[in-house]
Design a protein around this motif. Structure first.
Motif, PDB file in Angstrom:
ATOM      1  N   GLU A 198       3.285   7.264   7.202  1.00 19.51           N
ATOM      2  CA  GLU A 198       3.213   8.725   7.178  1.00 19.51           C
ATOM      3  C   GLU A 198       3.578   9.269   5.795  1.00 19.51           C
ATOM      4  N   VAL A 199       4.514   8.611   5.136  1.00 21.83           N
ATOM      5  CA  VAL A 199       4.885   9.026   3.780  1.00 21.83           C
ATOM      6  C   VAL A 199       3.725   8.774   2.821  1.00 21.83           C
ATOM      7  N   VAL A 200       3.047   7.652   3.007  1.00 22.51           N
ATOM      8  CA  VAL A 200       1.879   7.344   2.173  1.00 22.51           C
ATOM      9  C   VAL A 200       0.793   8.400   2.374  1.00 22.51           C
ATOM     10  N   SER A 201       0.534   8.752   3.628  1.00 20.63           N
ATOM     11  CA  SER A 201      -0.480   9.774   3.920  1.00 20.63           C
ATOM     12  C   SER A 201      -0.099  11.111   3.296  1.00 20.63           C
ATOM     13  N   ARG A 202       1.181  11.408   3.320  1.00 22.58           N
ATOM     14  CA  ARG A 202       1.673  12.656   2.720  1.00 22.58           C
ATOM     15  C   ARG A 202       1.415  12.667   1.208  1.00 22.58           C
ATOM     16  N   PHE A 203       1.633  11.519   0.580  1.00 20.36           N
ATOM     17  CA  PHE A 203       1.380  11.406  -0.856  1.00 20.36           C
ATOM     18  C   PHE A 203      -0.112  11.588  -1.155  1.00 20.36           C
ATOM     19  N   GLU A 204      -0.954  10.999  -0.314  1.00 20.29           N
ATOM     20  CA  GLU A 204      -2.401  11.137  -0.505  1.00 20.29           C
ATOM     21  C   GLU A 204      -2.833  12.596  -0.355  1.00 20.29           C
ATOM     22  N   ASP A 205      -2.270  13.274   0.646  1.00 23.43           N
ATOM     23  CA  ASP A 205      -2.622  14.680   0.860  1.00 23.43           C
ATOM     24  C   ASP A 205      -2.165  15.553  -0.309  1.00 23.43           C
ATOM     25  N   GLN A 206      -1.006  15.233  -0.846  1.00 25.38           N
ATOM     26  CA  GLN A 206      -0.438  16.050  -1.919  1.00 25.38           C
ATOM     27  C   GLN A 206      -1.163  15.839  -3.244  1.00 25.38           C
ATOM     28  N   THR A 207      -1.556  14.611  -3.511  1.00 26.26           N
ATOM     29  CA  THR A 207      -2.148  14.301  -4.816  1.00 26.26           C
ATOM     30  C   THR A 207      -3.671  14.228  -4.795  1.00 26.26           C
ATOM     31  N   GLY A 208      -4.243  13.995  -3.606  1.00 26.54           N
ATOM     32  CA  GLY A 208      -5.685  13.802  -3.524  1.00 26.54           C
ATOM     33  C   GLY A 208      -6.110  12.384  -3.838  1.00 26.54           C
ATOM     34  N   ALA A 209      -5.139  11.524  -4.146  1.00 24.52           N
ATOM     35  CA  ALA A 209      -5.439  10.130  -4.488  1.00 24.52           C
ATOM     36  C   ALA A 209      -5.510   9.269  -3.229  1.00 24.52           C
ATOM     37  N   SER A 210      -6.117   8.112  -3.371  1.00 26.64           N
ATOM     38  CA  SER A 210      -6.133   7.112  -2.302  1.00 26.64           C
ATOM     39  C   SER A 210      -5.144   6.013  -2.664  1.00 26.64           C
ATOM     40  N   VAL A 211      -4.357   5.594  -1.692  1.00 24.54           N
ATOM     41  CA  VAL A 211      -3.370   4.538  -1.916  1.00 24.54           C
ATOM     42  C   VAL A 211      -3.868   3.249  -1.277  1.00 24.54           C
ATOM     43  N   VAL A 212      -4.000   2.227  -2.094  1.00 26.93           N
ATOM     44  CA  VAL A 212      -4.402   0.900  -1.620  1.00 26.93           C
ATOM     45  C   VAL A 212      -3.168   0.011  -1.642  1.00 26.93           C
ATOM     46  N   ILE A 213      -2.853  -0.591  -0.495  1.00 26.78           N
ATOM     47  CA  ILE A 213      -1.627  -1.387  -0.381  1.00 26.78           C
ATOM     48  C   ILE A 213      -1.967  -2.842  -0.105  1.00 26.78           C
ATOM     49  N   ASP A 214      -1.445  -3.722  -0.943  1.00 34.74           N
ATOM     50  CA  ASP A 214      -1.475  -5.159  -0.690  1.00 34.74           C
ATOM     51  C   ASP A 214      -0.042  -5.623  -0.476  1.00 34.74           C
ATOM     52  N   ASN A 215       0.119  -6.667   0.330  1.00 32.77           N
ATOM     53  CA  ASN A 215       1.459  -7.148   0.665  1.00 32.77           C
ATOM     54  C   ASN A 215       1.663  -8.585   0.218  1.00 32.77           C
ATOM     55  N   PHE A 216       2.886  -8.890  -0.171  1.00 27.65           N
ATOM     56  CA  PHE A 216       3.230 -10.271  -0.496  1.00 27.65           C
ATOM     57  C   PHE A 216       4.352 -10.754   0.422  1.00 27.65           C
ATOM     58  N   ASP A 217       4.395 -12.077   0.613  1.00 23.66           N
ATOM     59  CA  ASP A 217       5.392 -12.682   1.492  1.00 23.66           C
ATOM     60  C   ASP A 217       6.696 -12.975   0.766  1.00 23.66           C
ATOM     61  N   SER A 218       6.611 -13.177  -0.534  1.00 19.20           N
ATOM     62  CA  SER A 218       7.806 -13.520  -1.300  1.00 19.20           C
ATOM     63  C   SER A 218       7.636 -13.056  -2.740  1.00 19.20           C
ATOM     64  N   ASN A 219       8.748 -12.939  -3.432  1.00 14.83           N
ATOM     65  CA  ASN A 219       8.702 -12.573  -4.846  1.00 14.83           C
ATOM     66  C   ASN A 219       7.915 -13.598  -5.657  1.00 14.83           C
ATOM     67  N   GLU A 220       8.025 -14.846  -5.246  1.00 19.76           N
ATOM     68  CA  GLU A 220       7.337 -15.912  -5.969  1.00 19.76           C
ATOM     69  C   GLU A 220       5.821 -15.785  -5.827  1.00 19.76           C
ATOM     70  N   GLN A 221       5.364 -15.408  -4.634  1.00 25.61           N
ATOM     71  CA  GLN A 221       3.926 -15.193  -4.438  1.00 25.61           C
ATOM     72  C   GLN A 221       3.443 -14.023  -5.298  1.00 25.61           C
ATOM     73  N   MET A 222       4.244 -12.979  -5.332  1.00 23.83           N
ATOM     74  CA  MET A 222       3.902 -11.821  -6.163  1.00 23.83           C
ATOM     75  C   MET A 222       3.821 -12.217  -7.635  1.00 23.83           C
ATOM     76  N   TYR A 223       4.771 -13.023  -8.076  1.00 20.36           N
ATOM     77  CA  TYR A 223       4.810 -13.440  -9.478  1.00 20.36           C
ATOM     78  C   TYR A 223       3.540 -14.198  -9.865  1.00 20.36           C
ATOM     79  N   ILE A 224       3.093 -15.087  -8.993  1.00 18.53           N
ATOM     80  CA  ILE A 224       1.897 -15.887  -9.288  1.00 18.53           C
ATOM     81  C   ILE A 224       0.689 -14.988  -9.521  1.00 18.53           C
ATOM     82  N   LYS A 225       0.537 -13.978  -8.667  1.00 22.04           N
ATOM     83  CA  LYS A 225      -0.616 -13.081  -8.815  1.00 22.04           C
ATOM     84  C   LYS A 225      -0.526 -12.265 -10.099  1.00 22.04           C
ATOM     85  N   VAL A 226       0.662 -11.775 -10.399  1.00 20.67           N
ATOM     86  CA  VAL A 226       0.833 -10.987 -11.624  1.00 20.67           C
ATOM     87  C   VAL A 226       0.602 -11.872 -12.849  1.00 20.67           C
ATOM     88  N   ALA A 227       1.154 -13.083 -12.812  1.00 16.01           N
ATOM     89  CA  ALA A 227       0.997 -14.006 -13.942  1.00 16.01           C
ATOM     90  C   ALA A 227      -0.456 -14.418 -14.145  1.00 16.01           C
TER      91      ALA A 227
END
Length: 628
Positions: free
Chosen positions: A315-344
């Protein structure tokens, strides 16, 4: 004798049906549970269906799942049927070769197919998202269609098409009006298998999608990381939809047969097929056309978030979209290490939410950009000073706190005395009176932290002897105390008081205590881990202004409150923390981590220590498995 066999057969069939359908009944019942518990029914409520309908993520994943399944089924059925018909007219060697090629994906483990497709898309520089997801589903569905259609074609008279053409039919008419009706049962069977495989797929989808495009399997996997009964609600909806489809498939042929006997006239199917295709196309176009356009400051722009699963209020995400007009795309990671690999590996996100030690690593390796301190001045002014200017990011040059908390002991007040906790601290996990009645959390950092603190060492030690001492402490624990090593299932299990003690994050401890007032939370006197998850902007972010806007938005009082209430972790907004500790989380000590305690520490990043800790924890788990 026959009666005994009949009784045995019926009993076996009954047990089989119970085995298959009882979990579904259980899921449906708990989708109407009033509380958040997944195992304890407290009363009837439509709460989780309302949550599901309000959740943009869940409804979007259901929508994508259905669209992809329909399109993949239609396309793979057409291609598979044409291929099967073509093979029937091919030479023996060609037919054998194609058949073996077709069988190969069926015999391959899904993980092999998934990695192969992922590497193909990366090599071809195809951006992962809806298109790659659809292409992958079409690819693995085609072999099932061919496999279903081929037996029906083999059963046909090989001269059937020639006979039709001798009577004046064109080759196309011979196929469509003569061959296809004869093999229709095989086509329908293949289409049903294709639809089922597409609708149900997780492994291949997980590797080939991106850009926030998730099917239902990925969404449920993400949601299962934390207690979220909306999983039951959306799964029940799927069961109902599939049941209706099955009923329709069985009833409609009977009605059609009855109608045909009353009206002996041909039905034109062409218009129906065209209409169906148009509807599907309209749905697909609507999927890509749902962009908010208007006079908002960021209308038409996209913010790409990468954060742990179930870590933000939709609901907070939807509120942000309504306020800014932007679309929010969310991806999820299982661990910090998984996130690091993708960023690296160069994957681009506008905003990340990693943990403190990982932020330190990202800073050291040059993956983050400094924040505009002037733009965030009012934001930092709202944040609890206790979690600002910490060692992992001095002066918060790179990060804005998102949630924070501690690691402590969740305990059953009826079994564990406060005096024992005060006296023993983390060493209570070695107390024989609690043998077989404890949970250890499957986290190398936090489990080693517990052992190090119990021994009086710093949790950031680089001393190999101290780390080995911690290993032996954990080794003694798993050998003598018979603990159960778990991950997020500890949340619901401790809420049901299934064990006396468990190592747990404070936010999860707050949930446990709110669900069961007999459960307490204790932070040992020898100190513990005070952690912070914070928002950072990668150097390759595409929309930095929008990322900064989100940082400011999520810390604002109303938004921070809704987000903290939903997730359950301590808000960085000082006023919100104070308010919720006196309202929603009143009397729940886990929500308010202690501050200023000299023995508490924040994890720092050290590559050498990280490798040693990972190795030692692996050895602990081996010892635990051998002790069972």
């Amino acid at each position: 004798m026959k009666k005994e066999r009949r009784w045995f057969g019926r009993s076996l069939m009954t047990l089989t049906l119970i085995f298959f359908y009882l979990p579904i009944v259980f899921m449906v019942v708990f989708s109407f549970n009033k509380s958040k518990s997944l195992t304890h029914f407290t009363g009837f409520s439509m709460r989780w269906y309302q949550t599901m309908l309000k959740s943009h993520g869940m409804m979007s994943s259901l929508y994508i799942t259905i669209i992809v399944a329909i399109l993949a089924t239609l396309i793979s059925t057409i291609i598979g049927t044409i291929t099967a018909i073509g093979l029937s007219q091919s030479g023996k060697r060609m037919r054998a070769f194609i058949t073996h090629v077709d069988d190969f994906p069926l015999m391959n483990p899904d993980i092999v197919t998934a990695i192969g497709l992922m590497l193909l898309f990366i090599t071809l520089n195809v951006q992962k998202g809806f298109v790659t997801l659809l292409l992958a589903h079409i690819a693995f569905c085609i072999p099932y269609v061919i496999l279903s259609v081929m037996p029906r074609i083999r059963a046909l008279d090989p001269n059937l098409a020639d006979a039709a053409m001798d009577l004046g039919a064109t080759p196309f008419q011979a196929i469509v009006q003569v061959i296809v009706p004869e093999i229709m049962p095989g086509i329908i069977s293949g289409a049903l298998i294709a639809f089922t495989m597409s609708f149900d797929d997780f492994i291949i989808s997980y590797f080939v999608t991106g850009g926030g495009v998730k099917n239902l399997s990925i969404m449920v996997y993400t949601m299962s990381k934390r207690v979220n009964p909306s999983v039951n609600a959306i799964s029940t909806v799927v069961v109902v939809l599939i049941t209706l489809i099955l009923i329709g498939m069985n009833v409609l042929p009977m009605l059609r047969k009855k109608s045909a006997s009353l009206e002996m006239r041909p039905h034109r199917k062409g218009p129906k097929i065209v209409v169906a295709l148009l509807v599907v196309c309209a749905l697909v176009f609507s999927l890509f056309g749902m962009h908010k356009m208007g006079d908002q400051p960021y209308a038409g722009q996209t913010l790409h978030l990468y954060l742990p699963g179930e870590y933000i209020n939709d609901e907070v995400v939807s509120r942000f979209e309504d306020q800014t007009g932007a679309s929010v795309v969310i991806d999820n990671f299982d661990s910090n290490e998984q996130m690091y690999i993708k960023v690296a590996n160069g994957e681009s996100y506008d905003l990340l939410i990693p943990s403190d030690y990982m932020i330190q690593r990202l800073i050291q390796e040059g993956y983050l950009q400094k924040l505009d301190q002037k733009a965030l001045k009012q934001t930092f002014a709202q944040i609890n000073p206790a979690i600002l200017d910490l060692a992992y990011d001095p002066n918060n040059a790179y990060s804005v706190p998102y949630f924070w908390g501690s690691v402590g002991i969740s305990y059953d007040k009826r079994k564990v005395s406060q005096a024992d906790l005060e006296r023993e601290g983390f060493n209570i996990f070695l107390d024989p009176k609690y043998k077989g009645d404890i949970y250890l959390y499957d986290s190398e950092r936090d489990s080693l932290m517990m052992a190090l603190k119990a021994l009086g060492y710093s949790m950031n030690t680089e001393n190999e002897q101290e780390l080995n001492d911690a290993y032996h402490w954990l080794e003694a624990c798993v050998k003598t105390m018979n603990p159960e090593i778990v991950t997020d299932e500890i949340i619901d299990n401790m809420a049901q008081a299934r064990k006396a003690l468990g190592l747990i994050y404070s936010g999860d401890g707050a949930y446990v205590s709110s669900e069961n007032r007999n459960m307490g939370f204790f932070m040992p006197n020898e100190g513990t881990n005070i952690w912070t998850d914070a928002m950072v902007i990668p150097k390759n972010a595409k929309n930095v202004p929008l990322a900064l806007e989100f940082m400011k938005f999520i810390i604002q009082e109303a938004n921070a409150k809704d987000n903290s209430e939903y997730v359950g972790y301590t808000s960085p907004n000082e006023k919100v923390e104070e308010e919720l500790s006196q309202t929603t989380f009143k009397g729940i000590s886990a929500y308010t981590p202690r501050t200023g305690y000299a023995k508490d520490e924040v994890f720092g990043y050290n590559e050498t220590a990280r490798k040693i800790i990972a190795t030692l924890w692996s050895r602990v788990k081996v010892v635990a498995s051998n002790a069972e």
